[in-house]
Design an enzyme around this catalytic site. Structure first.
Site, PDB file in Angstrom:
ATOM      1  N   HIS A   5      56.621 -54.799 -71.372  1.00  0.00           N
ATOM      2  CA  HIS A   5      57.082 -54.996 -72.754  1.00  0.00           C
ATOM      3  C   HIS A   5      57.738 -53.711 -73.003  1.00  0.00           C
ATOM      4  O   HIS A   5      58.591 -53.579 -73.773  1.00  0.00           O
ATOM      5  CB  HIS A   5      55.734 -55.306 -73.409  1.00  0.00           C
ATOM      6  CG  HIS A   5      56.233 -55.221 -74.947  1.00  0.00           C
ATOM      7  ND1 HIS A   5      56.629 -56.387 -75.678  1.00  0.00           N
ATOM      8  CD2 HIS A   5      56.008 -54.492 -75.864  1.00  0.00           C
ATOM      9  CE1 HIS A   5      56.937 -56.293 -76.630  1.00  0.00           C
ATOM     10  NE2 HIS A   5      56.500 -54.908 -76.897  1.00  0.00           N
TER      11      HIS A   5
ATOM     12  N   GLU B 263      61.695 -53.311 -74.533  1.00  0.00           N
ATOM     13  CA  GLU B 263      62.334 -53.166 -75.808  1.00  0.00           C
ATOM     14  C   GLU B 263      63.004 -51.970 -75.565  1.00  0.00           C
ATOM     15  O   GLU B 263      64.145 -51.735 -76.333  1.00  0.00           O
ATOM     16  CB  GLU B 263      61.129 -52.701 -76.511  1.00  0.00           C
ATOM     17  CG  GLU B 263      60.051 -53.866 -76.871  1.00  0.00           C
ATOM     18  CD  GLU B 263      60.893 -55.046 -77.676  1.00  0.00           C
ATOM     19  OE1 GLU B 263      61.917 -54.832 -78.350  1.00  0.00           O
ATOM     20  OE2 GLU B 263      60.406 -56.161 -77.761  1.00  0.00           O
TER      21      GLU B 263
ATOM     22  N   LYS C  48      66.538 -52.789 -74.458  1.00  0.00           N
ATOM     23  CA  LYS C  48      67.254 -53.844 -75.393  1.00  0.00           C
ATOM     24  C   LYS C  48      68.070 -52.657 -76.365  1.00  0.00           C
ATOM     25  O   LYS C  48      69.095 -52.746 -76.741  1.00  0.00           O
ATOM     26  CB  LYS C  48      66.391 -54.533 -76.247  1.00  0.00           C
ATOM     27  CG  LYS C  48      65.929 -55.813 -75.369  1.00  0.00           C
ATOM     28  CD  LYS C  48      65.436 -56.832 -76.392  1.00  0.00           C
ATOM     29  CE  LYS C  48      64.446 -56.390 -77.335  1.00  0.00           C
ATOM     30  NZ  LYS C  48      63.848 -57.647 -78.248  1.00  0.00           N
ATOM     31  N   ASN C  49      67.260 -51.806 -76.826  1.00  0.00           N
ATOM     32  CA  ASN C  49      67.963 -50.720 -77.812  1.00  0.00           C
ATOM     33  C   ASN C  49      69.045 -49.975 -77.202  1.00  0.00           C
ATOM     34  O   ASN C  49      70.188 -49.736 -77.492  1.00  0.00           O
ATOM     35  CB  ASN C  49      66.833 -49.707 -78.189  1.00  0.00           C
ATOM     36  CG  ASN C  49      65.836 -50.318 -79.427  1.00  0.00           C
ATOM     37  OD1 ASN C  49      66.049 -51.544 -79.983  1.00  0.00           O
ATOM     38  ND2 ASN C  49      64.781 -49.351 -79.670  1.00  0.00           N
TER      39      ASN C  49
END
Length: 220
Positions: A127, A131, A134-135
């Site tokens: 996770h 995340e 993605k950024n």
């Protein structure tokens, strides 16, 4: 799904305050931060305890070599590659392309050729990587425009004391004045999110790449 619903509630609150021309002062921000930190910590902790009990003593079947949810030999590079591939698919859905990744590993604790392993919950590690990827991908694609994209560079280093993971990109970075906001639920690195974006996210079957503001705080 608690996290997206709470993120949507925070966005709706911000829109309501904007409509009423009310500023989000430090008191409101602190209250929201305190409440959501406790909510998510309780949720993650409770789920961890319940699942660990069910895997060890219940009917849930743990994966080979796992102790419940915990993998005593969690492969850091393997989790990075899984998270990268998942984020890349999502980036392709939104932008039609994604940056490539250069992955470098240095195991100084044992031997450079030995995989970097440690005891951890793989899903939690996944996770966090997901995340951050993605950024990084969103910023890199938007920064490059229609031009050539630079690769993401990931360095994993294991010493006798700890493991360090560094992700470098060419997405333009973030100003120092915003560094204190990175882990706030009412802030997003995607810039200001308006109602049109919120409605598009709510009505789309494609998961959002950024803009809800909970990716980094929950990862922390």
């Amino acid at each position: 799904n608690t996290i997206p619903q709470m993120a949507q509630a925070v966005m709706d609150m911000k829109f309501e305050m904007e409509d009423q021309k009310l500023d989000v002062d430090s008191g409101v921000e602190t209250a929201v931060q305190y409440f959501l930190d406790r909510l998510y910590m309780s949720k993650i902790s409770l789920r961890m305890l319940v699942n660990q009990h069910l895997y060890v003593h219940g009917a849930n079947i743990a994966k080979p070599r796992h102790v419940g949810q915990i993998d005593p030999y969690c492969d850091v590079l393997a989790e990075i590659k899984k998270a990268y591939n998942e984020a890349a698919r999502l980036c392709d859905m939104h932008y039609g392309r994604h940056p490539q990744m250069k992955l470098i590993s240095n195991n100084r604790a044992e031997s450079p050729d030995v995989p970097v392993l440690f005891a951890y919950v793989p899903s939690h590690l996944h996770h966090m990587f997901f995340e951050i990827f993605k950024n990084s991908m969103r910023a890199t694609v938007e920064k490059s425009g229609e031009g050539e994209m630079r690769d993401l560079e990931v360095m994993v280093s294991k010493s006798e004391a700890d493991i360090t993971i560094r992700l470098s990109d060419f997405g333009g970075g973030i100003s120092r004045s915003q560094m204190g906001n990175l882990f706030k639920y009412m802030f997003t690195t995607a810039g200001r999110v308006d109602k049109a974006h919120a409605d598009a996210v709510r009505g789309s079957s494609t998961p959002p790449l950024a803009g809800l503001g909970y990716g980094l705080p929950v990862s922390r």
